[in-house]
Motif scaffolding. Sequence first.
Motif, PDB file in Angstrom:
ATOM      1  N   GLU A  86      19.668 -76.834 -16.203  1.00 56.55           N
ATOM      2  CA  GLU A  86      20.828 -76.972 -17.091  1.00 56.55           C
ATOM      3  C   GLU A  86      21.961 -76.042 -16.691  1.00 56.55           C
ATOM      4  OE1 GLU A  86      21.410 -79.102 -19.497  1.00 56.55           O
ATOM      5  OE2 GLU A  86      19.480 -80.094 -19.207  1.00 56.55           O
ATOM      6  N   PRO A  87      23.203 -76.427 -16.957  1.00 60.56           N
ATOM      7  CA  PRO A  87      23.604 -77.755 -17.408  1.00 60.56           C
ATOM      8  C   PRO A  87      23.524 -78.751 -16.253  1.00 60.56           C
ATOM      9  CG  PRO A  87      25.541 -76.398 -17.049  1.00 60.56           C
ATOM     10  CD  PRO A  87      24.348 -75.509 -16.816  1.00 60.56           C
ATOM     11  N   THR A  88      23.229 -80.003 -16.570  1.00 63.54           N
ATOM     12  CA  THR A  88      22.983 -81.010 -15.542  1.00 63.54           C
ATOM     13  C   THR A  88      24.096 -82.048 -15.523  1.00 63.54           C
ATOM     14  OG1 THR A  88      21.801 -82.579 -16.964  1.00 63.54           O
ATOM     15  CG2 THR A  88      20.517 -80.758 -16.025  1.00 63.54           C
ATOM     16  N   ILE A  89      24.019 -82.916 -14.520  1.00 64.48           N
ATOM     17  CA  ILE A  89      25.003 -84.002 -14.410  1.00 64.48           C
ATOM     18  C   ILE A  89      24.631 -85.192 -15.289  1.00 64.48           C
ATOM     19  CG2 ILE A  89      25.812 -83.342 -12.127  1.00 64.48           C
ATOM     20  CD1 ILE A  89      24.021 -85.565 -10.972  1.00 64.48           C
ATOM     21  N   ILE A  90      23.579 -85.043 -16.106  1.00 65.29           N
ATOM     22  CA  ILE A  90      23.230 -86.116 -17.044  1.00 65.29           C
ATOM     23  C   ILE A  90      23.409 -85.669 -18.496  1.00 65.29           C
ATOM     24  CG2 ILE A  90      21.624 -87.185 -15.414  1.00 65.29           C
ATOM     25  CD1 ILE A  90      19.304 -86.008 -17.080  1.00 65.29           C
ATOM     26  N   TRP A  99      31.268 -79.204 -16.000  1.00 66.94           N
ATOM     27  CA  TRP A  99      31.028 -77.906 -15.365  1.00 66.94           C
ATOM     28  C   TRP A  99      30.074 -78.070 -14.188  1.00 66.94           C
ATOM     29  CZ3 TRP A  99      27.084 -74.784 -13.934  1.00 66.94           C
ATOM     30  CH2 TRP A  99      27.374 -73.441 -13.657  1.00 66.94           C
ATOM     31  N   ARG A 100      29.015 -78.836 -14.402  1.00 70.09           N
ATOM     32  CA  ARG A 100      28.016 -79.012 -13.340  1.00 70.09           C
ATOM     33  C   ARG A 100      28.579 -79.816 -12.165  1.00 70.09           C
ATOM     34  NH1 ARG A 100      23.594 -76.352 -11.658  1.00 70.09           N
ATOM     35  NH2 ARG A 100      21.878 -77.713 -11.152  1.00 70.09           N
ATOM     36  N   ILE A 101      29.387 -80.807 -12.444  1.00 71.54           N
ATOM     37  CA  ILE A 101      30.020 -81.569 -11.365  1.00 71.54           C
ATOM     38  C   ILE A 101      30.899 -80.638 -10.536  1.00 71.54           C
ATOM     39  CG2 ILE A 101      31.709 -83.383 -10.849  1.00 71.54           C
ATOM     40  CD1 ILE A 101      30.602 -84.870 -13.331  1.00 71.54           C
ATOM     41  N   ALA A 102      31.716 -79.821 -11.218  1.00 75.33           N
ATOM     42  CA  ALA A 102      32.580 -78.880 -10.508  1.00 75.33           C
ATOM     43  C   ALA A 102      31.749 -77.878  -9.706  1.00 75.33           C
ATOM     44  CB  ALA A 102      33.495 -78.157 -11.495  1.00 75.33           C
ATOM     45  N   THR A 123      18.339 -83.938 -10.843  1.00 73.62           N
ATOM     46  CA  THR A 123      18.976 -84.626 -11.975  1.00 73.62           C
ATOM     47  C   THR A 123      18.814 -83.866 -13.277  1.00 73.62           C
ATOM     48  OG1 THR A 123      16.980 -85.913 -12.458  1.00 73.62           O
ATOM     49  CG2 THR A 123      18.594 -86.870 -10.921  1.00 73.62           C
ATOM     50  N   GLY A 124      17.753 -83.078 -13.400  1.00 75.75           N
ATOM     51  CA  GLY A 124      17.434 -82.479 -14.688  1.00 75.75           C
ATOM     52  C   GLY A 124      16.712 -83.462 -15.594  1.00 75.75           C
ATOM     53  N   ALA A 134      20.911 -93.778 -21.283  1.00 76.28           N
ATOM     54  CA  ALA A 134      22.221 -93.132 -21.397  1.00 76.28           C
ATOM     55  C   ALA A 134      22.368 -92.057 -20.320  1.00 76.28           C
ATOM     56  CB  ALA A 134      22.390 -92.525 -22.781  1.00 76.28           C
ATOM     57  N   ALA A 135      21.299 -91.287 -20.089  1.00 74.02           N
ATOM     58  CA  ALA A 135      21.334 -90.258 -19.048  1.00 74.02           C
ATOM     59  C   ALA A 135      21.603 -90.885 -17.690  1.00 74.02           C
ATOM     60  CB  ALA A 135      20.014 -89.497 -19.028  1.00 74.02           C
ATOM     61  N   ARG A 136      21.050 -92.056 -17.460  1.00 74.00           N
ATOM     62  CA  ARG A 136      21.258 -92.713 -16.166  1.00 74.00           C
ATOM     63  C   ARG A 136      22.713 -93.129 -15.987  1.00 74.00           C
ATOM     64  NH1 ARG A 136      17.177 -94.525 -12.409  1.00 74.00           N
ATOM     65  NH2 ARG A 136      18.236 -95.759 -10.826  1.00 74.00           N
ATOM     66  N   GLU A 137      23.373 -93.524 -17.051  1.00 71.71           N
ATOM     67  CA  GLU A 137      24.793 -93.862 -16.954  1.00 71.71           C
ATOM     68  C   GLU A 137      25.613 -92.626 -16.599  1.00 71.71           C
ATOM     69  OE1 GLU A 137      28.360 -95.810 -19.695  1.00 71.71           O
ATOM     70  OE2 GLU A 137      26.249 -96.123 -20.231  1.00 71.71           O
ATOM     71  N   TYR A 138      25.313 -91.493 -17.242  1.00 75.66           N
ATOM     72  CA  TYR A 138      25.991 -90.242 -16.881  1.00 75.66           C
ATOM     73  C   TYR A 138      25.718 -89.891 -15.416  1.00 75.66           C
ATOM     74  CZ  TYR A 138      26.625 -89.479 -21.919  1.00 75.66           C
ATOM     75  OH  TYR A 138      26.983 -89.593 -23.245  1.00 75.66           O
ATOM     76  N   LEU A 139      24.483 -90.118 -14.977  1.00 74.28           N
ATOM     77  CA  LEU A 139      24.110 -89.824 -13.599  1.00 74.28           C
ATOM     78  C   LEU A 139      24.938 -90.642 -12.619  1.00 74.28           C
ATOM     79  CD1 LEU A 139      22.233 -88.508 -11.489  1.00 74.28           C
ATOM     80  CD2 LEU A 139      20.596 -90.367 -11.925  1.00 74.28           C
ATOM     81  N   ARG A 140      25.063 -91.939 -12.868  1.00 70.10           N
ATOM     82  CA  ARG A 140      25.840 -92.807 -11.977  1.00 70.10           C
ATOM     83  C   ARG A 140      27.285 -92.324 -11.873  1.00 70.10           C
ATOM     84  NH1 ARG A 140      22.843 -97.068 -14.537  1.00 70.10           N
ATOM     85  NH2 ARG A 140      24.538 -97.337 -16.037  1.00 70.10           N
ATOM     86  N   ASP A 141      27.895 -92.080 -13.019  1.00 74.51           N
ATOM     87  CA  ASP A 141      29.306 -91.672 -13.020  1.00 74.51           C
ATOM     88  C   ASP A 141      29.483 -90.325 -12.313  1.00 74.51           C
ATOM     89  OD1 ASP A 141      29.877 -93.965 -14.424  1.00 74.51           O
ATOM     90  OD2 ASP A 141      30.054 -92.960 -16.374  1.00 74.51           O
TER      91      ASP A 141
END
Length: 282
Positions: A86-90, A99-102, A123-124, A134-141
């Motif tokens: 944490e924090p993760t991209i999902i 924050w995690r993407i950056a 992925t976390g 829902a987590a998978r959608e965040y992961l894709r984006d």
Amino acid sequence: MVTLAFSTNAYTRSSLPEAVRRIADHGYAGVELLGDDPHAYFPDFGDGDREALLEALSETDLAVSNINANTAMGYYDDAPPSAFFEPTIIRADDEAREWRIAYTKRAIDLAEAVGSPAVCLATGRPLPGTPPEAAREYLRDSLHEILDYAEPRDVEVGIEYEPELLIENTDEVLELIDEIGRNSLGINLDVGHAAVYGEDVPESIHASAGSITGIHLEDIVGGRRGKHYHRIPGEGDLDFREIFDALADIGYDGFATLELYTYPDEPDHAARDAMAELEPFL
């Protein structure tokens, strides 16, 4: 031909430049850099830190195998001594996810600066209130944004799966790669994670042919469905002859990185014994 590297995450009692120099003393051709506290926690990793690292790499002539950006323990003021994803991209929380993407983009910047071919990313786990779909959608984006940043810098992103994470096995990561549909996304294949999940490790390697951005090596007691505790090769039940034969079968000629963060009190012992055990297989 496979080239052996060693991760600095075994040397958390040393500075990053010192860790690089100590790894070089054991005959490794490559080094993986821990993209987290206490080595390269990116909010605190400045120009002076980067220059000191580049000097150590130049002195030792080590290549960088990977930037390990799986964890971000430096994010916490009071993190207990265990791996944090944490924090993760999902994460459903937009601010935490961004924050995690950056943070991952800063890992890509370091990869470009030191000539690393890849960064790895876990992925976390889906948190309560965020179902897997829902987590998978965040992961894709998140991945598309990260890959948009990585591709112009010629850096690959390897998903490192692990039991109990959103992406936890070989089939799931290969499905994700197909779904994302971008050549810069691959697998940082940790042989111990495959074994603990219950996979046949050589079969996992064969299935992943053409998608591997890097390999993590460690031994596991119990083999399939064993306990997830990284051990020095030769101290567990994995068959490294089979593993290296499988890598040869698929024509893998990248780095295989020893990830022995479980030996912070004796990293030189771990690095020395791992090299002695695996060198005959190269």
